[in-house]
Motif scaffolding. Structure first.
Motif, PDB file in Angstrom:
ATOM      1  N   ARG A 224      34.985  32.740  35.717  1.00 25.06           N
ATOM      2  CA  ARG A 224      34.463  34.092  35.819  1.00 25.06           C
ATOM      3  C   ARG A 224      33.106  34.030  36.512  1.00 25.06           C
ATOM      4  N   TYR A 245      29.210  43.168  40.030  1.00 24.13           N
ATOM      5  CA  TYR A 245      30.501  42.732  40.566  1.00 24.13           C
ATOM      6  C   TYR A 245      30.948  41.519  39.753  1.00 24.13           C
ATOM      7  N   SER A 246      32.205  41.516  39.351  1.00 22.63           N
ATOM      8  CA  SER A 246      32.701  40.326  38.657  1.00 22.63           C
ATOM      9  C   SER A 246      34.046  39.917  39.221  1.00 22.63           C
ATOM     10  N   TRP A 247      34.264  38.638  39.210  1.00 23.83           N
ATOM     11  CA  TRP A 247      35.550  38.070  39.636  1.00 23.83           C
ATOM     12  C   TRP A 247      36.035  37.175  38.520  1.00 23.83           C
ATOM     13  N   ASP A 248      37.228  37.451  38.060  1.00 23.32           N
ATOM     14  CA  ASP A 248      37.752  36.730  36.910  1.00 23.32           C
ATOM     15  C   ASP A 248      39.126  36.201  37.278  1.00 23.32           C
ATOM     16  N   PHE A 249      39.272  34.910  37.227  1.00 20.95           N
ATOM     17  CA  PHE A 249      40.534  34.284  37.649  1.00 20.95           C
ATOM     18  C   PHE A 249      41.042  33.403  36.528  1.00 20.95           C
ATOM     19  N   ALA A 264      43.976  37.361  39.074  1.00 22.02           N
ATOM     20  CA  ALA A 264      42.614  37.456  39.607  1.00 22.02           C
ATOM     21  C   ALA A 264      42.199  38.916  39.524  1.00 22.02           C
ATOM     22  N   GLN A 265      41.003  39.131  39.041  1.00 22.12           N
ATOM     23  CA  GLN A 265      40.538  40.512  38.860  1.00 22.12           C
ATOM     24  C   GLN A 265      39.160  40.659  39.489  1.00 22.12           C
ATOM     25  N   HIS A 266      39.071  41.580  40.425  1.00 17.56           N
ATOM     26  CA  HIS A 266      37.769  41.929  41.001  1.00 17.56           C
ATOM     27  C   HIS A 266      37.337  43.231  40.348  1.00 17.56           C
TER      28      HIS A 266
ATOM     29  N   THR B  17      36.479  34.053  45.995  1.00 19.18           N
ATOM     30  CA  THR B  17      37.258  35.273  45.788  1.00 19.18           C
ATOM     31  C   THR B  17      38.190  35.577  46.950  1.00 19.18           C
ATOM     32  N   GLU B  20      41.661  33.326  46.507  1.00 17.51           N
ATOM     33  CA  GLU B  20      42.257  33.212  45.177  1.00 17.51           C
ATOM     34  C   GLU B  20      43.762  32.985  45.235  1.00 17.51           C
TER      35      GLU B  20
END
Lengths: 277, 336
Positions: A224, A245-249, A264-266, B17, B20
């Protein structure tokens, strides 16, 4: 009769806080409240504490081999609630977030692929002596639930993953001026070092049967990354506005792709930081 | 210095990102060869009757693989996949595309139909039938009759209580499920709740729980449970079935077979004991295959159908005379 009279008198004393009862419940509550306020004031001088909340918009990619081999993508919307506390050396945070998304693959949207993602994180980080004390290191306890529902798959439409893990994290934080407002910038990166993962259903249709995995990093991979700026609001000396802003994979692959899930969530969230005391 | 850190953070973030999908499994392409492999593999992994039906799925792959090429049309591919899936001889195995649905309906088309609703309407009901929720209800005076055409039509407690009360003093009740192709299992349990006074074990089920053809869960008991809001029907019951009594109706027949007060008359049910699992292929086609197994109370696999207690066929000449021999047999059974 005697008992009734005694009980009535006692009730009057407790409820009114009259001259009869100098230590009545009413007075006790008031004193307790004032004491808490004083404590809060003292704490506010020592710590910077904020309650945080706001809406979020995002974009998600999901691939769950138990449902289909395709990668489903789409927009998400949700909210973000949190609590931050800064002291001279320590930073702690509590975060709750939820998002609902409508996904599809290629031009195959509109068949009812939805996801509901909810997360909880509590972490503590400490300032280091490196990078002019801008770097904080710490760890958090994190829980993330991904409910995927795809009506098109009828009997096989529901899948759920719950991942609970210990997340070591690093945070770089610095203060700058942004458009003339004093602002906090931070970047935070974390990963799941050790995770408990529970998937429903275990194999195909039976929602009564889940499968549990205990996985170190490498078995279950979650990363994250957050990037945020929070300037002070113009009309307030204490409250802040935050753009994050967050990126969660996360990625999990077991039994030669039989249990494989990658998401993956932006997310972009706009939060308000309310100073508390 | 600060600028350097910020730039490094932004670059790392952008790198991670934007790539991914590299961390995800390769998405199969939409080519016919890929779609063929996905279809074969999903069935290989999820289908529950290979052993029981003695199907060598690897040989099927060997036969069909040479027939698939990347320059074939969508329709040709669909036909080949349909032919391959046809070999599973299962009504719960279907490939859905925007232009067709593959199916194997030999389980009823190769057998006598044994049912004609028109015959019932013209020779028996003569406009005197009632429509009670999903049921067509008829009173033979001493015997009650309901026709239930689809388990997709929900049954309410009021519907069941009306039936139970109306025919409480009759000699019995005929439940006609001929041509009922199935639907929701919740309606199976609902209807069964009227026929049991206490919780009764009526069959067994198990599910695929791994990729090997014999990976199954332990047998779980299927139980018919009374509902305190549903009146118990304590008279004799006859269940009428034919080959098109499929899927949820087959499930109900398994339950009924275990109940001492119920007699099955007509033809065997069509089967369909496996609840299907679904997936979506990379070209958007939907595929489903059976992935559970259902057994009767005496441990017979119900995939090929449930045999009636009294086997009767409805012959064309009887139909021409306006006689439903299966219904007549049920009436005679309850009246004796």
């Amino acid at each position: 009769m005697k008992l009734k009279t005694t009980f009535t008198l006692l009730l009057l004393v407790l409820c009114t806080g009259s001259t009869w009862g100098q230590d009545s419940t009413g007075n006790f509550a008031t004193r307790w409240w004032h004491k808490q306020q004083l404590k809060s004031e003292a704490r506010a001088l020592k710590y910077d504490t904020y309650r945080i909340g706001g809406p979020s918009l995002g974009f998600a990619d999901v691939q769950d081999s138990k449902m289909a081999p395709n990668i489903y993508s789409g927009a998400t919307a949700g909210f973000h609630l949190g609590w931050h506390e800064y002291s001279e050396k320590w930073f702690s945070q509590l975060m709750l977030e939820a998002a609902f998304g409508s996904l599809g693959f290629q031009d195959n949207h509109g068949k009812g692929y939805t996801l509901f993602r909810s997360g909880f994180n509590y972490s503590i980080l400490r300032k280091t002596n490196w990078m002019r004390q801008h770097l904080r290191l710490g760890a958090g306890l994190d829980a993330l639930n991904y409910l995927k529902s795809y009506n098109y798959l009828q009997n096989s439409s529901l899948n759920n993953d719950l991942a609970v893990g210990i997340m070591p994290m690093a945070m770089y934080q610095a203060g700058h001026n942004l458009l003339g407002r004093p602002s906090i910038f931070y970047a935070k990166a974390s990963f799941n070092a050790f995770s408990f993962l529970m998937r429903y259903p275990k194999y195909n249709l039976n929602l009564n049967q889940g499968e549990i995995f205990w996985q170190p990093v490498g078995g279950f991979n979650r990363v994250r990354i957050e990037l945020a700026v929070s300037p002070k609001i113009k009309w307030s000396q204490e409250n802040r506005f935050e753009l994050k802003y967050s990126w969660d994979f996360y990625s999990f692959n077991e039994k030669q792709n039989l249990v494989a899930v990658h998401t993956a969530q932006h997310n972009i969230s706009i939060n308000w930081w309310f100073k508390t005391r | 210095m600060k600028l350097k850190y910020t730039a490094a953070i932004i670059c790392t973030l952008a790198m991670l990102t934007s790539c991914e999908r590299l961390f995800m499994d390769e998405v199969p392409d939409e080519s016919p060869v890929s779609v063929f492999e996905q279809t074969w593999q999903f069935a290989d992994r999820e289908y529950s009757f290979f052993r029981m039906k003695g199907i060598d799925w690897d040989s099927v792959h060997a036969v069909f693989e040479p027939r698939i090429s990347n320059n074939m049309t969508e329709e040709a591919l669909f036909d080949e996949l349909g032919n391959m899936l046809y070999l599973l001889r299962d009504g719960h195995v279907n490939l859905h595309s925007p232009f067709n649905r593959s199916r194997n309906w030999s389980w009823y088309l190769h057998y006598p139909s044994n049912f004609d609703y028109n015959l019932l309407e013209r020779s028996y009901f003569k406009t005197e039938e009632q429509f009670t929720g999903p049921f067509v209800l008829y009173d033979f005076g001493d015997v009650g009759y309901i026709y239930y055409g689809s388990f997709s039509n929900n049954i309410s407690n009021q519907n069941l209580n009306y039936v139970a009360d109306k025919f409480a003093n009759h000699k019995g009740l005929i439940i006609d499920m001929r041509d009922n192709g199935g639907g929701s299992l919740s309606n199976v349990y609902k209807l069964a709740s009227m026929l049991v006074e206490k919780e009764t074990e009526v069959g067994y089920t198990r599910m695929k729980n791994g990729p090997e053809h014999d990976n199954f869960t332990q047998l779980e008991a299927v139980k018919a449970t009374p509902d305190e809001d549903v009146h118990f029907y304590n008279r004799k019951v006859v269940l009428l079935t034919n080959r098109l009594s499929y899927s949820a109706t087959n499930y109900f027949a398994v339950c009924a077979k275990a109940l001492p007060n119920v007699t099955l008359i007509g033809d065997s049910t069509g089967g369909g004991g496996g609840a299907p699992s679904f997936t979506e292929l990379s070209n958007g086609w939907q595929l489903r295959v059976s992935s559970t197994q259902l057994f009767t109370i005496d441990h017979q696999n119900a995939e090929k159908g449930v045999a009636p207690d009294i086997r009767i066929d409805l012959k064309a000449e009887d139909k021409d005379r306006g006689v439903d021999t299966i219904l007549e047999a049920a009436l005679a059974h309850l009246r004796n």
